[in-house]
Design a protein around this motif. Structure first.
Motif, mmCIF file in Angstrom:
data_model
loop_
_atom_site.group_PDB
_atom_site.id
_atom_site.type_symbol
_atom_site.label_atom_id
_atom_site.label_comp_id
_atom_site.label_asym_id
_atom_site.label_seq_id
_atom_site.Cartn_x
_atom_site.Cartn_y
_atom_site.Cartn_z
ATOM 1 N N UNK A 255 -43.614 -26.832 43.509
ATOM 2 C CA UNK A 255 -43.260 -25.147 42.878
ATOM 3 C C UNK A 255 -44.391 -24.998 41.511
ATOM 4 N N UNK A 256 -43.500 -26.073 41.034
ATOM 5 C CA UNK A 256 -43.952 -26.156 39.343
ATOM 6 C C UNK A 256 -45.411 -25.373 38.847
ATOM 7 N N UNK A 257 -46.337 -26.180 39.174
ATOM 8 C CA UNK A 257 -47.405 -26.202 38.895
ATOM 9 C C UNK A 257 -47.782 -24.322 39.369
ATOM 10 N N UNK A 258 -47.899 -24.555 40.567
ATOM 11 C CA UNK A 258 -47.873 -22.625 41.115
ATOM 12 C C UNK A 258 -47.254 -21.856 40.296
ATOM 13 N N UNK A 259 -45.261 -22.405 40.341
ATOM 14 C CA UNK A 259 -45.292 -20.573 38.983
ATOM 15 C C UNK A 259 -45.569 -20.587 38.195
ATOM 16 N N UNK A 260 -46.221 -22.406 37.258
ATOM 17 C CA UNK A 260 -46.670 -22.080 35.621
ATOM 18 C C UNK A 260 -48.134 -21.875 35.457
ATOM 19 N N UNK A 261 -49.357 -21.243 36.948
ATOM 20 C CA UNK A 261 -50.529 -21.009 37.023
ATOM 21 C C UNK A 261 -50.920 -22.487 36.467
ATOM 22 N N UNK A 262 -50.622 -23.741 36.792
ATOM 23 C CA UNK A 262 -51.608 -24.559 36.258
ATOM 24 C C UNK A 262 -52.851 -24.542 36.504
ATOM 25 N N UNK A 263 -53.655 -23.815 36.057
ATOM 26 C CA UNK A 263 -55.298 -24.196 36.302
ATOM 27 C C UNK A 263 -56.065 -25.573 36.801
ATOM 28 N N UNK A 264 -55.335 -26.699 36.352
ATOM 29 C CA UNK A 264 -55.954 -27.794 37.149
ATOM 30 C C UNK A 264 -55.628 -28.020 38.260
ATOM 31 N N UNK A 265 -54.349 -27.438 38.519
ATOM 32 C CA UNK A 265 -54.460 -27.281 40.503
ATOM 33 C C UNK A 265 -54.660 -26.174 40.796
ATOM 34 N N UNK A 266 -55.740 -24.761 40.420
ATOM 35 C CA UNK A 266 -55.570 -23.410 40.655
ATOM 36 C C UNK A 266 -56.995 -23.791 40.781
ATOM 37 N N UNK A 267 -57.646 -24.442 39.523
ATOM 38 C CA UNK A 267 -59.040 -23.855 39.358
ATOM 39 C C UNK A 267 -59.037 -22.783 39.353
ATOM 40 N N UNK A 268 -60.492 -21.866 39.887
ATOM 41 C CA UNK A 268 -60.767 -20.745 40.467
ATOM 42 C C UNK A 268 -59.912 -19.506 40.486
ATOM 43 N N UNK A 269 -58.883 -20.276 41.146
ATOM 44 C CA UNK A 269 -57.525 -19.228 41.708
ATOM 45 C C UNK A 269 -57.166 -18.143 40.634
ATOM 46 N N UNK A 270 -56.803 -18.940 39.290
ATOM 47 C CA UNK A 270 -56.048 -19.141 38.414
ATOM 48 C C UNK A 270 -57.104 -17.532 37.706
ATOM 49 N N UNK A 271 -58.113 -18.084 37.929
ATOM 50 C CA UNK A 271 -58.788 -16.295 37.691
ATOM 51 C C UNK A 271 -58.013 -15.458 38.425
ATOM 52 N N UNK A 272 -58.297 -15.616 39.545
ATOM 53 C CA UNK A 272 -58.279 -14.397 40.588
ATOM 54 C C UNK A 272 -56.898 -14.150 40.704
ATOM 55 N N UNK A 273 -56.509 -15.296 40.601
ATOM 56 C CA UNK A 273 -54.838 -14.185 41.083
ATOM 57 C C UNK A 273 -54.513 -12.939 39.378
ATOM 58 N N UNK A 274 -54.791 -13.826 38.058
ATOM 59 C CA UNK A 274 -54.531 -12.374 37.282
ATOM 60 C C UNK A 274 -54.248 -11.628 37.882
#
Length: 246
Positions: free
Chosen positions: A102-121
């Motif tokens: 849960x930690x990287x998902x809740x914190x928006x870890x870009x190393x895990x989320x990649x492009x999704x970090x920007x899409x999810x913004x």
């Protein structure tokens, strides 16, 4: 992981698998086909629920937020002291420190989320706004109850809280006077810092009415999160689940 009770078992399994693969492999590598194979279903079944890969993994992020906020509300209702910033953030730190999924998902870890970090913004933008509104109302309730200091205004206090939670709060590489790998020691230091900077010294724990009002504020976020993630689940998939359950 906590999730709304209305989620069908098969959809829940797809989201469990997608969460695991996202954290282990990262967004760029994992595919719908990977999720289907690890869930033991055909990829067409995944597409019954989600039109795109983005829709699937944005739902994964929303479910992670649902679980974290739900447990926060449960803690406040079990112990009114959890409505204080220092206690709430201590508990959140310990929860995320002990949950590598849960930690990287809740914190928006870009190393895990990649492009999704920007899409999810954009997708989570309204959620962030609602969290800010809830935060202002939360601090207002505590100030009215004489539990928060008033030498800073609410905006400044929320900035201070945000600086802690989004900055050094989760940076494990900073040296701290606790044993390596000791999340409880780190949590205690952070609790002390927030209590000293935000809360009235010697004030009692929040009363039951104040704590319940704070819990209700955060519970309203859960409703918004659930609305957001249900919008991304295709109606055809939900209908298919209902038919298969008969």
């Amino acid at each position: 992981m906590s999730a709304p009770a209305r989620v069908p078992d098969r959809l829940d399994r797809v989201l469990d698998v997608a969460t695991d693969l996202l954290v282990r492999w990262g967004y760029q590598r994992v595919t719908i086909e990977d999720v289907a194979r690890h869930a033991g279903i055909g990829k067409g079944t995944v597409y019954l629920h989600f039109r795109t890969k983005d829709a699937l993994f944005l739902t994964v992020l929303l479910r992670a937020h649902h679980g974290v906020v739900s447990r926060l509300v449960e803690r406040i209702r079990a112990d009114p002291a959890e409505a204080l910033p220092s206690r709430m953030l201590r508990s959140l730190y310990l929860e995320l420190a002990g949950d590598p999924v849960v930690r990287p998902l809740y914190l928006g870890d870009s190393a895990v989320l990649g492009r999704l970090a920007h899409e999810s913004a954009d997708t989570l933008g309204e959620l962030a706004q609602r969290r800010e509104e809830a935060g202002r109302a939360w601090f207002g309730l505590l100030r009215d109850a004489g539990l928060l200091r008033t030498d800073l205004d609410v905006s400044e206090q929320l900035y201070l809280l945000g600086a802690v939670t989004s900055g050094f709060y989760f940076v494990d590489s900073l040296p701290v006077p606790t044993a390596p790998g000791d999340p409880a020691g780190r949590a205690a230091v952070l609790e002390h810092a927030l209590a000293a900077s935000l809360e009235v010294p010697g004030a009692p724990a929040p009363g039951a009415a104040t704590a319940e009002a704070v819990a209700d504020l955060f519970a309203s976020l859960i409703e918004h999160i659930d609305d957001e993630w249900q919008r991304r689940v295709r109606r055809s998939g939900r209908a298919a689940e209902r038919r298969s359950a008969r």
